[in-house]
Design a protein around this motif. Sequence first.
Motif, PDB file in Angstrom:
ATOM      1  N   LYS A   1      84.751  77.335  31.979  1.00  0.00           N
ATOM      2  CA  LYS A   1      84.188  78.604  31.502  1.00  0.00           C
ATOM      3  C   LYS A   1      85.019  79.754  32.048  1.00  0.00           C
ATOM      4  CE  LYS A   1      80.334  76.957  29.529  1.00  0.00           C
ATOM      5  NZ  LYS A   1      79.958  77.176  28.124  1.00  0.00           N
ATOM      6  N   LYS A   2      84.995  80.880  31.336  1.00  0.00           N
ATOM      7  CA  LYS A   2      85.637  82.088  31.851  1.00  0.00           C
ATOM      8  C   LYS A   2      84.895  82.538  33.101  1.00  0.00           C
ATOM      9  CE  LYS A   2      88.814  82.659  28.705  1.00  0.00           C
ATOM     10  NZ  LYS A   2      90.262  82.575  29.049  1.00  0.00           N
ATOM     11  N   LYS A   3      85.663  83.089  34.063  1.00  0.00           N
ATOM     12  CA  LYS A   3      85.029  83.443  35.332  1.00  0.00           C
ATOM     13  C   LYS A   3      83.947  84.503  35.167  1.00  0.00           C
ATOM     14  CE  LYS A   3      88.626  86.689  36.888  1.00  0.00           C
ATOM     15  NZ  LYS A   3      89.535  86.990  38.010  1.00  0.00           N
ATOM     16  N   GLN A   4      84.081  85.344  34.137  1.00  0.00           N
ATOM     17  CA  GLN A   4      83.039  86.339  33.906  1.00  0.00           C
ATOM     18  C   GLN A   4      81.699  85.671  33.560  1.00  0.00           C
ATOM     19  OE1 GLN A   4      86.035  86.379  32.586  1.00  0.00           O
ATOM     20  NE2 GLN A   4      87.018  88.268  33.312  1.00  0.00           N
ATOM     21  N   GLU A   5      81.776  84.475  32.969  1.00  0.00           N
ATOM     22  CA  GLU A   5      80.561  83.751  32.612  1.00  0.00           C
ATOM     23  C   GLU A   5      79.921  83.070  33.812  1.00  0.00           C
ATOM     24  OE1 GLU A   5      80.831  81.388  28.903  1.00  0.00           O
ATOM     25  OE2 GLU A   5      82.933  82.034  28.868  1.00  0.00           O
ATOM     26  N   LEU A   6      80.673  82.962  34.914  1.00  0.00           N
ATOM     27  CA  LEU A   6      80.150  82.287  36.102  1.00  0.00           C
ATOM     28  C   LEU A   6      79.321  83.212  36.980  1.00  0.00           C
ATOM     29  CD1 LEU A   6      83.384  80.334  37.172  1.00  0.00           C
ATOM     30  CD2 LEU A   6      81.538  79.549  35.701  1.00  0.00           C
TER      31      LEU A   6
ATOM     32  N   GLU B   1      88.034  78.581  36.473  1.00  0.00           N
ATOM     33  CA  GLU B   1      87.892  78.382  35.036  1.00  0.00           C
ATOM     34  C   GLU B   1      88.298  76.967  34.636  1.00  0.00           C
ATOM     35  OE1 GLU B   1      90.103  81.433  33.113  1.00  0.00           O
ATOM     36  OE2 GLU B   1      88.713  83.036  33.701  1.00  0.00           O
TER      37      GLU B   1
ATOM     38  N   GLN C   1      75.441  83.128  37.945  1.00  0.00           N
ATOM     39  CA  GLN C   1      74.888  81.833  37.580  1.00  0.00           C
ATOM     40  C   GLN C   1      74.862  80.892  38.796  1.00  0.00           C
ATOM     41  OE1 GLN C   1      73.698  81.287  34.417  1.00  0.00           O
ATOM     42  NE2 GLN C   1      74.196  83.451  34.108  1.00  0.00           N
TER      43      GLN C   1
END
Length: 476
Positions: A182-187, A177, A190
């Motif tokens: 970015k928050k890891k959930q957003e990674l 992060e 991707q």
Amino acid sequence: MAVDKHCKNLHRAPSPEQCMDHYGCIYENNHLITLLVNPVDGSITDANRAACEFYGYPIRIFRKLHITDLQADPYAGLEDFIVQGMPGDEHGANRVFMDRHLLAGGQVIDVEIHTGMMSMLGRSSIYMVVHDISERVRSEQRLRESEERYRDLVELCPEAIMVYSGGTILFANKQTEKMFGKKKQELIGQRIESFFSEQYIRSAKYNKLMTWGSIAKERFRFEQRFIRHDNRIFDVEISGVPIIYEEEKALQLVLRDITESKKEVERAVKLQDHRHAVVFPLEEKAELEKLYIPARTLSGDFFIFHKIDEERVVGMIGDVTGKGITAALNISALRVLFADCMEVTDDPLQVMKELNQKAILHLGEDYIAGCCFCLDFGTGLLKAAGAGINEFIYVPKDREGQCITVKGAPLGMFGDSEFEEKSISFQSGDRFCFYSDGMDLLFDSQELSGSYEYLTDRIAGASLQDDCTWLSLSIK
């Protein structure tokens, strides 16, 4: 289930003898664990030899048991079994479910059960084929525990770690992060490029990473400069190793932010270059030509000149153990130690003895190879002593060079080291060449006595195995 010509359809009321022969053929001798269960009360009406051996019950005991007697769950009842095992449509389609059963000795076994309906002598029964899946369940449990431990360890790691496959990020720890913003959930799901744009043309290794996904076969490491979505610049070291993640091939990537460390290296390089831009202290006495080419960003080679007076200069060429910042720090330490020695003596042999003791005391196991020399222009005499760099070349005017050997172990290696010193008379037109081990690997002694232009041309296309330093002092 194969059926012979005498018993193609049990509903056509074959003779009892025909059915029992057929039954014994395909049931009793079947290697699969098979039970027949009465769907009305759950009683076990029959069990084949494989079932008796697996559960540990003789057939006479088996026929007194109910299916609930085999279930390890004390709260399980006939209704639970019927819900799971009774075929659910008019075609009597097979059902598959998992359960835990008790063996005669009390051992609990994980089983996978396949059920269906069959009719024998006008009576319907649920037939069960039981598979022992205990080892599979244990393996899956070990895998889950391993993955949980992996996640716990990775979350505690101070480096950004992710799992990458098929062009996408499958897993990222908390540290990512900070680097990605970015928050890891957003990674998850991707691509790395979704968060960075490259400042320079992509390196060949980075291009491979983007296409490798899950096909890399060995560990790798490279550096890449990124610009994050908020225009922050990162120098990133990417290390990768193939792993199996959730039963698929993938890459575990460790992304280390080396932005500040690279800045430190750049500052150290500038300092090192500045120190090696020195001229010979008595320019009117001798002309200095030098080659200094690091094999890597920071060199472990060094050279020092110290003016004693208007007639004498002490010099030293050397190579410290290690590379990078460690080497640069050791060189800085050695310069201080060398300056201390100059307060005591200007004789190369005594300098080596002093430096050897100081290296043992202050540098531990970081050894230093060197050659120390003193040029006395008043007497026309050169003295030189070796410690790991054990030769130099004397080129008399209009004659071929001579390789001079000065024995001695590297500084800091042995407390009682002996060093050899040699003296050479010189005159105008003579030349001395001193060089580090890197040059010795590329050229023979005759070449090392050559001109600056010759060595520069030759070394330009060479593959360096070590740092290369060469000093030529031409007496005026």
